[in-house]
Design an enzyme around this catalytic site. Sequence first.
Site, PDB file in Angstrom:
ATOM      1  N   GLY A 108       0.807  -1.217   0.000  1.00  0.00           N
ATOM      2  CA  GLY A 108       0.000   0.000   0.000  1.00  0.00           C
ATOM      3  C   GLY A 108       0.839   1.266   0.000  1.00  0.00           C
ATOM      4  N   CYS A 112       2.357   6.953  12.948  1.00  0.00           N
ATOM      5  CA  CYS A 112       2.878   8.216  12.416  1.00  0.00           C
ATOM      6  C   CYS A 112       2.759   9.316  13.471  1.00  0.00           C
ATOM      7  CB  CYS A 112       2.151   8.607  11.139  1.00  0.00           C
ATOM      8  SG  CYS A 112       0.357   8.835  11.311  1.00  0.00           S
ATOM      9  N   ALA A 129      -4.502   8.663   3.995  1.00  0.00           N
ATOM     10  CA  ALA A 129      -4.819   7.519   4.857  1.00  0.00           C
ATOM     11  C   ALA A 129      -5.491   6.433   4.023  1.00  0.00           C
ATOM     12  CB  ALA A 129      -5.736   7.958   5.995  1.00  0.00           C
ATOM     13  N   GLY A 130      -4.747   5.384   3.746  1.00  0.00           N
ATOM     14  CA  GLY A 130      -5.275   4.274   2.963  1.00  0.00           C
ATOM     15  C   GLY A 130      -6.124   3.350   3.816  1.00  0.00           C
ATOM     16  N   PRO A 131      -6.593   2.241   3.229  1.00  0.00           N
ATOM     17  CA  PRO A 131      -7.469   1.320   3.976  1.00  0.00           C
ATOM     18  C   PRO A 131      -6.797   0.721   5.200  1.00  0.00           C
ATOM     19  CG  PRO A 131      -6.837   0.393   1.828  1.00  0.00           C
ATOM     20  CD  PRO A 131      -6.423   1.832   1.827  1.00  0.00           C
ATOM     21  N   THR A 151      -4.515   2.155   7.193  1.00  0.00           N
ATOM     22  CA  THR A 151      -4.539   3.169   8.248  1.00  0.00           C
ATOM     23  C   THR A 151      -5.932   3.270   8.859  1.00  0.00           C
ATOM     24  OG1 THR A 151      -2.796   4.431   7.155  1.00  0.00           O
ATOM     25  CG2 THR A 151      -4.159   5.616   8.741  1.00  0.00           C
ATOM     26  N   ALA A 167      -8.266   1.035   8.970  1.00  0.00           N
ATOM     27  CA  ALA A 167      -8.598  -0.172   9.736  1.00  0.00           C
ATOM     28  C   ALA A 167      -7.913  -0.180  11.095  1.00  0.00           C
ATOM     29  CB  ALA A 167      -8.203  -1.416   8.943  1.00  0.00           C
TER      30      ALA A 167
END
Length: 302
Positions: free
Chosen positions: A14, A128, A160-162, A164, A166
Site C-alpha cells: 500500500g 505516524c 490515509a489508505g485502507p 490506516t 482499519a
Amino acid sequence: MSNGTVTAAIVGSGNISTDLLYKLLRSQAIEPRWMIGIDPESEGLKRARGLGLETSHEGVDWLLAQSELPDMIFEATSAYVHRAAAPRYAEAGIRAVDLTPAAVGPAVVPPVNLGANLDAPNVNMITCGGQATIPIVAAVSRVVPVPYAEIVASVSSVSAGPGTRANIDEFTKTTSRGVETIGGAQRGKAIIILNPAEPPMIMRDTIFCAIPEDADTDAIADSIHRMVADIQQYVPGYRLLNEPQFDEPSVVSGGLAKVSVFVEVEGAGDFLPPYAGNLDIMTAAATKVGEVIAGQITSARV
C-alpha cells in the site's frame, strides 16, 4: 549480494510500503529484494516489479517458502496480520521492523530509545502520530516531570489508505501507550483527525504537556529545539510552527501549568505528495532503524 548488504522484504504493497520502497532503494546498507502483497493489481507491486524487485500477491506464505529468505522484513500491513506473521519471522530468524500498531516487539522512536532496543528480533514503529509527537514529550520529560501529555495528530484524509483506517483504534491505544512508556508522561492520550480538506493539508501535530508551575521554561524550550534538530536528521521536513507556548495553571488545564508545541511534517514526496508527512515520518524512521539493525547484522557476519 555483497557481505556489506543486508537483504530485505517489504510485506504490504500500500501507500506506506511503496513510500518505504523508494527510501530503501537509496540506502547503502539495505537491499530491498522482495515486495509481498495480496492484491495482484496493486500499484505498489507494479512499481516494485518495474524497479527490479521480485513480487508476489500470495502473501507471507509465498515469501517464507522461498529457498532464499531475507535478512530483514519491513511490514506495513495491518496490526492483526502482523501479529499472525511475527512468530513465523522469528522462527525463520528474520529480523522484523513493524510499521503496524501491532506492538509485538518493543516500540522504537529513533532519537529517544533506539539504542536500548537493538537486540530485539522485532521492533515496532508505533504510529505516524507517535513518531511525530512522542519525541517532543520526551524532550519535555527529560527536563521536568510530565504528569499528563496529550497529542493531536491531524493528517490529510487522502493520505490515509485502507490499512490506516482499519487501524484507527490501535492507533490511539498504541500512541497513548507510547506517550507514557517512551515519552515519559505519567498519563497519555492520543487523538487522530483525518482532515478531508481540499487541497490536502500537510500533517500537523499538537502536543500538550502538563508541567510544574516553577518549571525552567528556557531549559524546556532548549530541549525541544535539540530534539527537533535530531528528528530533522532523518525527516528534513519536520519543523516547529512556532516557539513552544507556556501557560500558567488554569481550571482548563486541571490546575497545572502547561507547554504547547505545534509541529508540521512535510514529506519528501517519494511516492505520495509532500502533504503526506504522516507516511514520510513512518518510512523515514523505519529506514533509520533498519539501517542501524543492518549494521548489526553485517558486523555479526565478520
